[in-house]
Motif scaffolding. Structure first.
Motif, PDB file in Angstrom:
ATOM      1  N   TYR A  25       0.816  -1.210   0.000  1.00 24.46           N
ATOM      2  CA  TYR A  25       0.000   0.000   0.000  1.00 24.46           C
ATOM      3  C   TYR A  25       0.856   1.270   0.000  1.00 24.46           C
ATOM      4  O   TYR A  25       0.389   2.328  -0.405  1.00 24.46           O
ATOM      5  N   ALA A  26       2.097   1.149   0.415  1.00 25.47           N
ATOM      6  CA  ALA A  26       3.016   2.278   0.248  1.00 25.47           C
ATOM      7  C   ALA A  26       3.282   2.504  -1.233  1.00 25.47           C
ATOM      8  O   ALA A  26       3.336   3.648  -1.714  1.00 25.47           O
ATOM      9  N   SER A  28       1.158   1.701  -3.532  1.00 22.50           N
ATOM     10  CA  SER A  28      -0.114   2.239  -4.014  1.00 22.50           C
ATOM     11  C   SER A  28      -0.192   3.743  -3.789  1.00 22.50           C
ATOM     12  O   SER A  28      -0.682   4.489  -4.659  1.00 22.50           O
ATOM     13  N   ASP A  29       0.284   4.209  -2.651  1.00 23.99           N
ATOM     14  CA  ASP A  29       0.285   5.651  -2.380  1.00 23.99           C
ATOM     15  C   ASP A  29       1.158   6.402  -3.383  1.00 23.99           C
ATOM     16  O   ASP A  29       0.814   7.495  -3.838  1.00 23.99           O
ATOM     17  N   PHE A  32      -0.652   6.558  -6.674  1.00 21.50           N
ATOM     18  CA  PHE A  32      -1.681   7.602  -6.641  1.00 21.50           C
ATOM     19  C   PHE A  32      -1.099   8.956  -7.039  1.00 21.50           C
ATOM     20  O   PHE A  32      -1.693   9.684  -7.843  1.00 21.50           O
ATOM     21  N   LYS A  68     -10.647  10.158  -3.328  1.00 17.72           N
ATOM     22  CA  LYS A  68     -10.813   8.864  -2.664  1.00 17.72           C
ATOM     23  C   LYS A  68     -10.903   7.743  -3.689  1.00 17.72           C
ATOM     24  O   LYS A  68     -10.364   6.650  -3.486  1.00 17.72           O
ATOM     25  N   HIS A  71      -7.435   6.860  -4.984  1.00 12.56           N
ATOM     26  CA  HIS A  71      -6.718   6.065  -3.983  1.00 12.56           C
ATOM     27  C   HIS A  71      -7.181   4.601  -4.042  1.00 12.56           C
ATOM     28  O   HIS A  71      -6.368   3.669  -4.009  1.00 12.56           O
ATOM     29  N   CYS A  74      -5.936   2.748  -7.212  1.00  9.68           N
ATOM     30  CA  CYS A  74      -4.538   2.312  -7.083  1.00  9.68           C
ATOM     31  C   CYS A  74      -4.429   1.084  -6.185  1.00  9.68           C
ATOM     32  O   CYS A  74      -3.648   0.163  -6.472  1.00  9.68           O
ATOM     33  N   ASP A  75      -5.207   1.054  -5.113  1.00  7.72           N
ATOM     34  CA  ASP A  75      -5.229  -0.138  -4.264  1.00  7.72           C
ATOM     35  C   ASP A  75      -5.671  -1.359  -5.062  1.00  7.72           C
ATOM     36  O   ASP A  75      -5.106  -2.455  -4.934  1.00  7.72           O
ATOM     37  N   ARG A 237      -8.872  -0.707   4.259  1.00  5.62           N
ATOM     38  CA  ARG A 237      -7.916  -0.964   3.189  1.00  5.62           C
ATOM     39  C   ARG A 237      -7.517  -2.450   3.151  1.00  5.62           C
ATOM     40  O   ARG A 237      -6.989  -2.991   4.110  1.00  5.62           O
TER      41      ARG A 237
END
Length: 299
Positions: A25-26, A28-29, A32, A68, A71, A74-75, A237
């Motif tokens: 998820y890092a 993914s951030d 984003f 949102k 985000h 991307c997840d 998440r």
């Protein structure tokens, strides 16, 4: 060229897939920032779609939903890659079912199932459903241009006794299985826009009259498959909860398009509850100016 692309990209995908979720998820951030702030992937389309679906919301509210959504998008991309190596136990922990007995009861009664869903929440991990069932599952998909990546996607699904078939393959494959007396479950993602000139039915979706896919309902009637909707709720998440709703046990007992219209109602309810989890990058309302005369009263 396709094979070269595969052997260059696949190792990267595999390395990403083995990352622990915190690191995933890092990534993914970071993705984003790239697609939202730098590339601006389909931002104009998303903005227009949100304005059409929520005309009474302010620009500030719509911008909040849009961020949102990106985000979440991307997840979803990273979770799809994670499917390469995620364990069955981990997926079962992260993608749960509130009433799996709905599906299991139909299977026990030797009812084949047309499973309808939308591009909402997460549809990538629904294949874990097959681990709770005895019969084989199928899903309709669009074949990838690169045959090597197409084969990879098929292998990932096959881990859980699910098989991908194209739109053209759907009718002959399911008819043959029925002829052989096999009970199946087949997944249809039915919320996107068909070509206007090929649409058999139009109805309101988020207050706008659009052409509607009716293939799942028509095929269910042809093969006497029970029709079930699965709704997805994002708990947090990387964690999703799925609930099944039976739309029709015997679909031929319903007038044409009634099942499809009920499906759209349930999709709308999901979107209104948490709009950021819908796939806003598709031009779902692009045919709104082509409504046939017989449907003009709904405009």
């Amino acid at each position: 060229m396709h094979f070269l692309a595969y052997i260059l990209i696949y190792p990267i995908l595999w390395l990403v897939s083995i990352l622990p979720f915190r690191l995933l998820y890092a990534v993914s951030d970071g993705l984003f920032v790239l697609i939202y702030h730098i590339i601006g992937y389909r931002k104009k389309v998303v903005k227009e779609n949100l304005k059409l679906a929520f005309p009474h919301k302010s620009d500030a509210e719509l911008n909040k939903i849009r961020k949102k959504f990106y985000h979440h998008l991307c997840d979803m991309v990273l979770e799809s890659i994670k499917s390469l190596t995620i364990s069955e136990a981990d997926m079962k922990k992260r993608f749960t079912f509130t009433n799996i007995e709905v599906i299991q009861q139909l299977e026990d009664e030797n009812r084949s199932i047309a499973l309808m869903c939308a591009h909402y929440g997460s549809w990538e991990w629904i294949f874990i459903l097959q681990t709770y069932m005895k019969n084989q599952g199928y899903a309709i998909y669009k074949r990838l241009a690169n045959k090597y990546f197409d084969g990879l996607v098929k292998r990932i699904r096959a881990k859980y006794n699910s098989h991908l078939i194209t739109t053209k393959e759907t009718i002959p494959v399911l008819m043959q299985l029925k002829k052989e007396g096999k009970v199946t479950i087949c997944g249809f993602v039915s919320d996107q826009s068909p070509k206007a000139e090929r649409a058999f039915h139009w109805n309101e979706f988020m207050g706008i009259t659009v052409p509607v896919h009716t293939g799942a309902e028509m095929l269910a009637k042809k093969l006497d498959m029970s029709v079930v909707f699965f709704g997805v709720k994002k708990l947090k998440r990387g964690f999703y909860e799925t609930t099944f709703t039976t739309l029709a046990y015997h679909p031929n007992e319903y007038p044409d398009y009634a099942i499809t219209d009920r499906f759209l109602d349930l999709v709308e309810a999901q979107i209104n509850e948490a709009p950021e989890y819908y796939l806003w990058t598709h031009k779902r309302w692009k045919h709104r100016d082509k409504v046939p005369a017989e449907y003009q009263k709904n405009v």
